[in-house]
Scaffold this motif. Sequence first.
Motif, mmCIF file in Angstrom:
data_model
loop_
_atom_site.group_PDB
_atom_site.id
_atom_site.type_symbol
_atom_site.label_atom_id
_atom_site.label_comp_id
_atom_site.label_asym_id
_atom_site.label_seq_id
_atom_site.Cartn_x
_atom_site.Cartn_y
_atom_site.Cartn_z
ATOM 1 N N MET A 161 0.906 -1.130 -0.002
ATOM 2 C CA MET A 161 -0.102 0.156 -0.118
ATOM 3 C C MET A 161 1.020 1.234 0.015
ATOM 4 O O MET A 161 1.733 1.308 0.973
ATOM 5 N N SER A 211 -9.541 4.768 -4.018
ATOM 6 C CA SER A 211 -10.688 4.923 -3.215
ATOM 7 C C SER A 211 -10.911 6.339 -3.297
ATOM 8 O O SER A 211 -9.985 7.343 -3.588
ATOM 9 N N ASN A 213 -13.375 7.884 -1.452
ATOM 10 C CA ASN A 213 -13.984 8.365 -0.221
ATOM 11 C C ASN A 213 -13.691 9.843 -0.077
ATOM 12 O O ASN A 213 -13.006 10.670 -0.699
HETATM 13 C C1 LIG Z 1 -9.293 4.913 2.140
HETATM 14 C C2 LIG Z 1 -8.484 3.533 2.100
HETATM 15 C C3 LIG Z 1 -9.148 2.061 1.743
HETATM 16 C C4 LIG Z 1 -10.690 1.986 1.551
HETATM 17 O O1 LIG Z 1 -11.478 2.797 0.809
HETATM 18 P P1 LIG Z 1 -12.973 3.082 1.205
HETATM 19 O O2 LIG Z 1 -13.560 3.852 -0.103
HETATM 20 O O3 LIG Z 1 -13.040 3.954 2.335
HETATM 21 O O4 LIG Z 1 -13.525 1.690 1.113
HETATM 22 C C5 LIG Z 1 -8.412 1.191 1.370
HETATM 23 N N1 LIG Z 1 -7.218 0.933 1.601
HETATM 24 C C6 LIG Z 1 -6.277 2.207 2.038
HETATM 25 C C7 LIG Z 1 -5.005 2.159 2.424
HETATM 26 C C8 LIG Z 1 -7.356 3.392 2.198
HETATM 27 O O5 LIG Z 1 -6.752 4.596 2.713
#
Ligand SMILES: *Cc1c(COP(=O)(O)O)cnc(C)c1O
Length: 381
Positions: A161, A211, A213
């Motif tokens: 990540m 994501s 979000n």
């Molecule tokens: C934000 C995030 C996710 C998940 O994304 P959502 O859209 O909130 O489900 C997954 N992995 C990492 C490292 C993130 O920062």
Amino acid sequence: MDVECIIDFIRDIFKTQEFIPLHTPTFNGKEKKYLLETIDSTYVSSVGAFVNKFEADLANYCGAKYAIACVNGTSALHIALLVSGVVQNDEVLTQAITFIATGNAISYIGARPVFIDVDKDTMGMSPESLKSFLEAYAEQRADGFTYNKISGKRIKACVPMHTFGLPLRIDEILNICNAWNIVLIEDAAESIGSFFKGKHTGTYGKVGTFSFNGNKTITCGGGGALITDDEYVAKELKHLTTQAKVPHPWRFRHDAVGYNYRMPNLNAALVCAQLEELDGFIENKRELALSYRNFFKNADVQFVSEIKHAKSNYWLNAICFHDRSAQEDFLKVSNDRGVMTRPIWDLMNTMPMFSDCLTDGLENSIWLSDRIVNIPSSVRI
Ligand SMILES: *Cc1c(COP(=O)(O)O)cnc(C)c1O
């Protein structure tokens, strides 16, 4: 360095005495126009022009052959793992330093995360640690797959990540995964617009996930996406995110257990407008990062910079204190004073559901979790 002095500097660059959040979205483009178009068209749900437009635009932006939109970053990870052939009882190598969703998505399948250490400079998976772990614990068997000699489980995939948008050493990770026949999936949730050696993060792996979000660099309220260069994989990703329906003008046939993970057109309208603004946001955010970097240059607090060959989106700026008590002091004073700051996540293996997962000792992860703090990082208008 004096905590008050840092707080004053942050107030100074955000030019306000009011509350300063960690990261807020910016809607200065065609967001309203596209949303109104969507409402007027009545296509607000899982079918619509903006979903297709977003997939084409995102693939083009990342330099990937295919992009598939979905409801959030967590569902993107879930589907990426499924399509990569991860099954119950497999092991998936990932980081202890990540947002909880990475570990959760692995668990949805009944697979087990194994936590590999990160590098101190990228805060992302360490190629050295990955290599040492595999050399110590893994063997390739006659079926071509890699197995954990201790647990007996198959190690099917690896999910590094890109922490806070900072690209990790993904080319080296890819080489190691290839040597061991382990599928590489990149959790690029935080790194839209971040590149390593000129290639967009998420394009090194078989699948990359994003994501959108509300707290991310660009947002559609809630949303996610998958990218891949493999045509077969792209078809599978699309199929599983859309209830595994067999195309037919009127019959309802489904050939697998599918998921209702398709991004609605309303959200796609918003993120299409956001994607148009992304390069401007990143320019703005990189300027902010530079100001922070200069400010902390000769301080005992270190600003975390991108490594050589990396171009970070600087989604969330991070600083490193000399120990946990300095980290704690700064968190307390800054939050009391209306400047929002947050520590890096608690390590995944400290959560009850992951406490019995295998780790490699996590020396750097533990070191970072005691020291790293995120400071306000929104686009400044
Ligand atoms: C934000 C995030 C996710 C998940 O994304 P959502 O859209 O909130 O489900 C997954 N992995 C990492 C490292 C993130 O920062």
